[in-house]
Design an enzyme around this catalytic site. Structure first.
Site, mmCIF file in Angstrom:
data_model
loop_
_atom_site.group_PDB
_atom_site.id
_atom_site.type_symbol
_atom_site.label_atom_id
_atom_site.label_comp_id
_atom_site.label_asym_id
_atom_site.label_seq_id
_atom_site.Cartn_x
_atom_site.Cartn_y
_atom_site.Cartn_z
ATOM 1 N N ARG A 68 0.849 -1.210 0.000
ATOM 2 C CA ARG A 68 0.000 0.000 0.000
ATOM 3 C C ARG A 68 0.875 1.247 0.000
ATOM 4 N NH1 ARG A 68 -1.877 1.688 4.550
ATOM 5 N NH2 ARG A 68 -2.637 -0.305 5.335
ATOM 6 N N TYR A 99 -14.413 17.221 -16.720
ATOM 7 C CA TYR A 99 -14.845 15.826 -16.771
ATOM 8 C C TYR A 99 -15.993 15.641 -15.762
ATOM 9 C CZ TYR A 99 -14.816 10.829 -15.917
ATOM 10 O OH TYR A 99 -15.202 9.526 -15.751
HETATM 11 C C1 LIG Z 1 -11.651 9.630 -17.285
HETATM 12 C C2 LIG Z 1 -11.200 10.931 -16.780
HETATM 13 C C3 LIG Z 1 -10.997 11.151 -15.418
HETATM 14 C C4 LIG Z 1 -11.302 10.087 -14.381
HETATM 15 O O1 LIG Z 1 -10.445 8.983 -14.511
HETATM 16 P P1 LIG Z 1 -10.879 7.444 -14.183
HETATM 17 O O2 LIG Z 1 -9.640 6.705 -14.497
HETATM 18 O O3 LIG Z 1 -12.035 7.122 -15.083
HETATM 19 O O4 LIG Z 1 -11.260 7.395 -12.763
HETATM 20 C C5 LIG Z 1 -10.534 12.404 -15.027
HETATM 21 N N1 LIG Z 1 -10.292 13.374 -15.921
HETATM 22 C C6 LIG Z 1 -10.480 13.201 -17.248
HETATM 23 C C7 LIG Z 1 -10.191 14.300 -18.194
HETATM 24 C C8 LIG Z 1 -10.946 11.978 -17.721
HETATM 25 O O5 LIG Z 1 -11.143 11.803 -19.033
#
Ligand SMILES: *Cc1c(COP(=O)(O)O)cnc(C)c1O
Length: 384
Positions: free
Chosen positions: A46, A98
């Site tokens: 971890r 996002y």
């Molecule tokens: C997909 C995405 C995230 C989140 O990432 P995950 O791996 O899906 O948890 C954050 N920022 C952007 C721009 C993304 O495309």
């Protein structure tokens, strides 16, 4: 050393003596101590695992940072990042983010007492800074509207006010954009996307530059403490998969970029397509900023169609392109932001950003671009 060479060779440190060319998967949760009070450098996975450390060192080299911490997903990385802040702290964020990041901010971080304001431009970022502001969080280009934030201009603002500048660099990757060199303090990646690049593993990264961070603690140490304490570390196997993906990052980005330029150009000529959002198009309002701060435009295109029926028909009739969430992988994916990535945004927030029933987002994969446009063409022709 060129960035494409760093992609292939990555971290220089060797973790075994066999001469293995690719990093071994150290499937061990714990590590034996050579003596009391002694450590091999690894104690418990971890906190750190050799396969994960190898990946982290590679990303650090690619972004030009001081340290990187790998998490089990991009959202795990953003959640850990939020632990830097305390109730009453304020963050100014990109208006168009996002959807999962917006959901975390509005449903989790706000409940924990962190306050957010959203800004669409550097001028607005400046205007929204208050005495409690601790950080500016930007995503550029933004998801899904492909707005561009001028990173150096944002850094000028944060540096003058002693604020952290956090940049989500998921869309362009260090191959095309290196925000730390433009004044950012922390880079966020969903490594699930281009870094891994094969639609086969989730991951998230935080890369930091310590010397320029306006904190009364060492940023990398603080984030490592948060990561081991909250526990969303990347597994050895997934660390291996992302490391393997990184070896081809430079050539993949080159091809994503070339394909996307061809496809964006083709889309602009289709009758049922009313608007194309791609930062590589010369008529994109931030084209000059992109040319200044990035060396490529990436593989993400959004576009609007004439009506909802056309949008649904394209989603249901594409064959080669998959109707699926996510982006940045070898396979082309098409997404309906309204029902997928941005479904949790309140309707008025979605509409204000232009996310409506006519908007589609295309993650251009590594197939031949003519095969991708042929697939879109046959799907568009099936609209009644
Ligand atoms: C997909 C995405 C995230 C989140 O990432 P995950 O791996 O899906 O948890 C954050 N920022 C952007 C721009 C993304 O495309």
């Amino acid at each position: 050393m060129d960035i494409s060479t760093i992609c292939v060779h990555g971290c220089k440190k060797k973790y075994d003596t066999t001469g293995a060319v690719s990093v071994p998967i150290f499937a061990s949760s714990t590590f034996a101590h050579p003596g009391v009070g002694q450590s091999t450098g690894f104690d418990y996975s971890r906190s750190q695992n050799p396969t994960k450390e190898h990946l982290e060192h590679t990303i650090t080299a690619l972004e030009g940072g001081d340290d990187t911490i790998a998490f089990s997903s991009g959202m795990a990385a953003v959640s850990a990042l939020m632990e830097l802040f305390s109730p009453g702290d304020h963050i100014v964020a990109s208006y168009d983010l996002y959807g999962g990041t917006f959901r975390l901010f509005s449903h989790i971080s706000e409940k924990n007492g962190i306050k957010f304001s959203y800004a669409a431009s550097t001028e607005e970022i400046s205007a929204k800074i208050s005495p409690n502001t601790k950080a500016v969080f930007i995503e550029t280009p933004t998801n899904p509207m492909m707005n561009v934030v001028d990173i150096a201009a944002a850094a000028k603002v944060t540096q003058s006010k002693n604020l952290l500048l956090i940049v989500d660099n998921t869309f362009l990757t260090p191959i095309f954009q290196r925000p730390l060199s433009l004044g950012a303090n922390i880079i966020l990646h969903s490594g699930t996307k281009y870094l891994g690049g094969h639609n086969d593993a989730l991951s998230g990264m935080l890369t930091v530059k310590d010397d320029t961070a306006p904190c009364d603690y060492v940023l990398s140490e603080r984030l490592r403490f948060i990561a081991k304490t909250t526990g969303a570390c990347l597994s050895p196997f997934d660390s291996f998969l992302i490391t393997r993906g990184l070896k081809t990052l430079a050539i993949r980005m080159e091809r994503h970029n070339k394909n996307a330029l061809e496809i964006a150009d083709w889309l602009t000529k289709q009758k049922k397509i009313t608007k194309v959002y791609y930062i590589g198009l010369r008529n994109h309002p931030d084209y000059a900023v992109s040319c200044r701060q990035a060396s490529g435009f990436g593989g993400m295109i959004s576009f609007s169609v004439d009506n909802e029926q056309t949008a649904v028909s394209i989603l249901e009739n594409v064959k080669l392109i998959k109707y699926a969430e996510s982006l940045g992988g070898t396979e082309s994916l098409i997404t309906y932001p309204l029902l997928q990535t941005h479904a949790d945004l309140p309707q008025h927030e979605r509409e204000a950003r232009g996310i409506n029933a006519c908007l589609l987002r295309l993650s251009v994969g590594l197939e031949d671009s003519a095969d991708i446009t042929a697939d879109l063409k046959q799907a568009i022709e099936r609209v009644k």
